[in-house]
Motif scaffolding. Structure first.
Motif, PDB file in Angstrom:
ATOM      1  N   ASP A  36       0.864  -1.176   0.000  1.00  0.00           N
ATOM      2  CA  ASP A  36       0.000   0.000   0.000  1.00  0.00           C
ATOM      3  C   ASP A  36       0.903   1.228   0.000  1.00  0.00           C
ATOM      4  O   ASP A  36       1.653   1.451   0.957  1.00  0.00           O
ATOM      5  CB  ASP A  36      -0.901   0.010   1.236  1.00  0.00           C
ATOM      6  CG  ASP A  36      -2.208  -0.729   1.013  1.00  0.00           C
ATOM      7  OD1 ASP A  36      -2.444  -1.178  -0.118  1.00  0.00           O
ATOM      8  OD2 ASP A  36      -2.990  -0.870   1.975  1.00  0.00           O
ATOM      9  N   GLN A  58       2.239  12.869  -1.935  1.00  0.00           N
ATOM     10  CA  GLN A  58       1.551  11.984  -1.005  1.00  0.00           C
ATOM     11  C   GLN A  58       0.361  11.341  -1.713  1.00  0.00           C
ATOM     12  O   GLN A  58      -0.432  12.019  -2.371  1.00  0.00           O
ATOM     13  CB  GLN A  58       1.064  12.743   0.222  1.00  0.00           C
ATOM     14  CG  GLN A  58       0.411  11.847   1.270  1.00  0.00           C
ATOM     15  CD  GLN A  58       0.056  12.606   2.535  1.00  0.00           C
ATOM     16  OE1 GLN A  58       0.370  13.788   2.664  1.00  0.00           O
ATOM     17  NE2 GLN A  58      -0.589  11.925   3.459  1.00  0.00           N
ATOM     18  N   VAL A  59       0.267  10.026  -1.587  1.00  0.00           N
ATOM     19  CA  VAL A  59      -0.831   9.286  -2.206  1.00  0.00           C
ATOM     20  C   VAL A  59      -2.031   9.386  -1.265  1.00  0.00           C
ATOM     21  O   VAL A  59      -2.048   8.771  -0.194  1.00  0.00           O
ATOM     22  CB  VAL A  59      -0.443   7.830  -2.446  1.00  0.00           C
ATOM     23  CG1 VAL A  59      -1.609   7.045  -3.028  1.00  0.00           C
ATOM     24  CG2 VAL A  59       0.768   7.760  -3.386  1.00  0.00           C
ATOM     25  N   THR A  60      -3.013  10.152  -1.649  1.00  0.00           N
ATOM     26  CA  THR A  60      -4.184  10.368  -0.798  1.00  0.00           C
ATOM     27  C   THR A  60      -5.234   9.306  -1.071  1.00  0.00           C
ATOM     28  O   THR A  60      -5.507   8.962  -2.226  1.00  0.00           O
ATOM     29  CB  THR A  60      -4.784  11.759  -1.045  1.00  0.00           C
ATOM     30  OG1 THR A  60      -5.039  11.936  -2.452  1.00  0.00           O
ATOM     31  CG2 THR A  60      -3.838  12.846  -0.586  1.00  0.00           C
ATOM     32  N   GLN A  61      -5.790   8.750  -0.005  1.00  0.00           N
ATOM     33  CA  GLN A  61      -6.744   7.668  -0.114  1.00  0.00           C
ATOM     34  C   GLN A  61      -8.156   8.202  -0.368  1.00  0.00           C
ATOM     35  O   GLN A  61      -8.471   9.312  -0.012  1.00  0.00           O
ATOM     36  CB  GLN A  61      -6.714   6.818   1.165  1.00  0.00           C
ATOM     37  CG  GLN A  61      -5.332   6.282   1.477  1.00  0.00           C
ATOM     38  CD  GLN A  61      -4.760   5.368   0.421  1.00  0.00           C
ATOM     39  OE1 GLN A  61      -5.494   4.562  -0.159  1.00  0.00           O
ATOM     40  NE2 GLN A  61      -3.467   5.465   0.143  1.00  0.00           N
ATOM     41  N   LEU A  72       8.779   7.938   5.645  1.00  0.00           N
ATOM     42  CA  LEU A  72       8.553   7.418   4.303  1.00  0.00           C
ATOM     43  C   LEU A  72       8.661   8.514   3.252  1.00  0.00           C
ATOM     44  O   LEU A  72       9.109   8.261   2.129  1.00  0.00           O
ATOM     45  CB  LEU A  72       7.180   6.742   4.225  1.00  0.00           C
ATOM     46  CG  LEU A  72       7.038   5.417   4.991  1.00  0.00           C
ATOM     47  CD1 LEU A  72       5.611   4.899   4.907  1.00  0.00           C
ATOM     48  CD2 LEU A  72       8.013   4.375   4.450  1.00  0.00           C
ATOM     49  N   SER A  97       2.127   5.015   0.177  1.00  0.00           N
ATOM     50  CA  SER A  97       1.764   6.261   0.850  1.00  0.00           C
ATOM     51  C   SER A  97       2.414   7.471   0.204  1.00  0.00           C
ATOM     52  O   SER A  97       1.873   8.578   0.259  1.00  0.00           O
ATOM     53  CB  SER A  97       2.151   6.213   2.326  1.00  0.00           C
ATOM     54  OG  SER A  97       3.559   6.076   2.475  1.00  0.00           O
ATOM     55  N   HIS A  98       3.601   7.284  -0.402  1.00  0.00           N
ATOM     56  CA  HIS A  98       4.331   8.393  -1.024  1.00  0.00           C
ATOM     57  C   HIS A  98       5.012   7.920  -2.301  1.00  0.00           C
ATOM     58  O   HIS A  98       5.452   6.765  -2.391  1.00  0.00           O
ATOM     59  CB  HIS A  98       5.404   8.951  -0.079  1.00  0.00           C
ATOM     60  CG  HIS A  98       4.862   9.561   1.175  1.00  0.00           C
ATOM     61  ND1 HIS A  98       4.516   8.800   2.279  1.00  0.00           N
ATOM     62  CD2 HIS A  98       4.603  10.861   1.503  1.00  0.00           C
ATOM     63  CE1 HIS A  98       4.071   9.592   3.226  1.00  0.00           C
ATOM     64  NE2 HIS A  98       4.108  10.845   2.789  1.00  0.00           N
ATOM     65  N   GLY A 142       5.840   2.702   1.157  1.00  0.00           N
ATOM     66  CA  GLY A 142       4.591   2.381   1.827  1.00  0.00           C
ATOM     67  C   GLY A 142       4.763   1.201   2.752  1.00  0.00           C
ATOM     68  O   GLY A 142       5.859   0.937   3.261  1.00  0.00           O
ATOM     69  N   GLU A 150      -1.925   3.452  -5.870  1.00  0.00           N
ATOM     70  CA  GLU A 150      -2.256   3.231  -4.464  1.00  0.00           C
ATOM     71  C   GLU A 150      -1.723   1.897  -3.950  1.00  0.00           C
ATOM     72  O   GLU A 150      -1.394   1.769  -2.768  1.00  0.00           O
ATOM     73  CB  GLU A 150      -3.775   3.260  -4.271  1.00  0.00           C
ATOM     74  CG  GLU A 150      -4.403   4.630  -4.424  1.00  0.00           C
ATOM     75  CD  GLU A 150      -5.910   4.582  -4.294  1.00  0.00           C
ATOM     76  OE1 GLU A 150      -6.468   5.478  -3.626  1.00  0.00           O
ATOM     77  OE2 GLU A 150      -6.532   3.658  -4.841  1.00  0.00           O
ATOM     78  N   ARG A 151      -1.653   0.915  -4.824  1.00  0.00           N
ATOM     79  CA  ARG A 151      -1.170  -0.407  -4.430  1.00  0.00           C
ATOM     80  C   ARG A 151      -0.321  -0.952  -5.570  1.00  0.00           C
ATOM     81  O   ARG A 151      -0.712  -0.883  -6.739  1.00  0.00           O
ATOM     82  CB  ARG A 151      -2.331  -1.346  -4.125  1.00  0.00           C
ATOM     83  CG  ARG A 151      -1.945  -2.633  -3.403  1.00  0.00           C
ATOM     84  CD  ARG A 151      -3.176  -3.416  -2.948  1.00  0.00           C
ATOM     85  NE  ARG A 151      -3.969  -2.607  -2.031  1.00  0.00           N
ATOM     86  CZ  ARG A 151      -5.220  -2.227  -2.267  1.00  0.00           C
ATOM     87  NH1 ARG A 151      -5.816  -2.571  -3.397  1.00  0.00           N
ATOM     88  NH2 ARG A 151      -5.882  -1.509  -1.382  1.00  0.00           N
ATOM     89  N   ARG A 178       7.537  -1.341   6.738  1.00  0.00           N
ATOM     90  CA  ARG A 178       7.655  -0.138   5.913  1.00  0.00           C
ATOM     91  C   ARG A 178       8.778  -0.359   4.899  1.00  0.00           C
ATOM     92  O   ARG A 178       9.888  -0.760   5.280  1.00  0.00           O
ATOM     93  CB  ARG A 178       7.967   1.084   6.763  1.00  0.00           C
ATOM     94  CG  ARG A 178       6.908   1.414   7.805  1.00  0.00           C
ATOM     95  CD  ARG A 178       7.181   2.769   8.469  1.00  0.00           C
ATOM     96  NE  ARG A 178       8.575   2.912   8.845  1.00  0.00           N
ATOM     97  CZ  ARG A 178       9.252   4.068   8.830  1.00  0.00           C
ATOM     98  NH1 ARG A 178       8.671   5.183   8.459  1.00  0.00           N
ATOM     99  NH2 ARG A 178      10.526   4.114   9.194  1.00  0.00           N
TER     100      ARG A 178
END
Length: 305
Positions: free
Chosen positions: A34, A302-305, A111, A36-37, A65, A93-94, A82
């Motif tokens: 997953d 930043q990967v925003t959910q 991260l 995150s950045h 991530g 995202e993944r 991590r």
């Protein structure tokens, strides 16, 4: 379930847009992460417009991530670890990632900092290694204010070399002495003594000038071409004492070198400078800042959910 990703779209600003893509299915030697950045490199901008990455494909190489599914073959990190990785299609995202392409992120290293290391840090480390870095060398780093350049300055200084940092303007050179540069020059003005190693990310006329400054036995590593200008060598420029101009590309598993870099960063032995940070839906803004040379160091999304 589909996941969101930054995909190539020539009709979109910066030739990239957010879209949904299929959820990745990891192979036996891959972990599922997953993300995150992600970190934006100049090469990503060129990949989006050059056709090297097909339309609709996920862009990017730098991702960080948390592992959410361990590798089926029992290799690699456990769930919850991590990690940071150098992998194709990183801006999602993944992502399914080969275990050899990633490293565990040490405690104390965020991260957002770790994700700045894959392309830029590995390119700096490997190009210096290939050029024959040593404590008795004079090392010229062009484009020294950028991602690769800042890491190359620090790694060369750490090895005991005499480091000359070349930048595009006085303002772009701020902070490089603190990173270990012995000299900071605008362009190559004032550089008269020969150098043993050149890490060049500018190309064009500056590459030609750097070649002319190279000592016998020296090496130029061409790691980028941010100028977009042709390099025209005058007649007989390549006739004389032996020296080399070598093309550079990152090949093979980056995991071992990423482990080295993340440990150095966690210890404070190298500094990760983030010159731009924001959510990934501001990709076009980050791309414009990077192309306009308004980013010192790295641009991180930043990967925003």
């Amino acid at each position: 379930m589909p996941v969101r990703a930054l995909v190539v779209d020539p009709s979109a600003p910066a030739a990239v847009r957010l879209a949904e893509v299929p959820d990745p299915v990891p192979g036996p030697g891959q972990v599922l992460v997953d993300v995150s950045h992600v970190s934006l490199n100049y090469g990503d901008l060129n990949d989006a417009r050059s056709g090297r990455v097909p339309v609709g494909a996920v862009l990017g190489s730098d991702a960080a991530g948390v592992v959410v599914r361990a590798a089926a073959d029992g290799t690699g990190p456990a769930v919850g670890t991590r990690v940071v990785a150098l992998t194709s299609g990183a801006f999602a995202e993944r992502v399914a990632i080969d275990v050899g392409a990633l490293a565990e992120v040490p405690k104390g290293l965020a991260l957002a900092e770790a994700v700045a290391l894959p392309v830029a840090g590995v390119a700096a480390l490997r190009s210096l290694r290939a050029a024959g870095l040593g404590p008795d060398k004079r090392v010229l780093v062009t484009g020294a204010s950028g991602g690769v350049g800042r890491f190359a300055v620090q790694l060369a200084a750490r090895a005991g070399a005499h480091v000359i940092a070349s930048v595009g303007s006085t303002a772009r050179g701020e902070g490089l002495v603190g990173f270990g540069a012995d000299e900071v020059l605008v362009g190559l003005e004032g550089l008269e003594r020969a150098v043993d190693v050149v890490i060049d990310s500018v190309g064009g006329p500056q590459l030609v000038a750097a070649w002319n400054l190279l000592a016998p036995g020296g090496s130029v590593q061409s790691v980028g071409w941010s100028s977009g200008e042709p390099a025209v060598f005058p007649p007989y420029a390549t006739v004389g004492p032996s020296k080399s101009l070598t093309s550079f590309v990152i090949e093979g598993d980056a995991g071992p070198d990423l482990t080295v870099l993340t440990e150095l960063a966690a210890e404070g032995a190298i500094t990760v400078e983030l010159g731009w940070q924001g959510p990934w839906d501001r990709f076009a803004e980050a791309a414009e800042a990077l192309r306009g040379r308004r980013v010192s160091g790295k641009a991180v999304l930043q990967v925003t959910q």
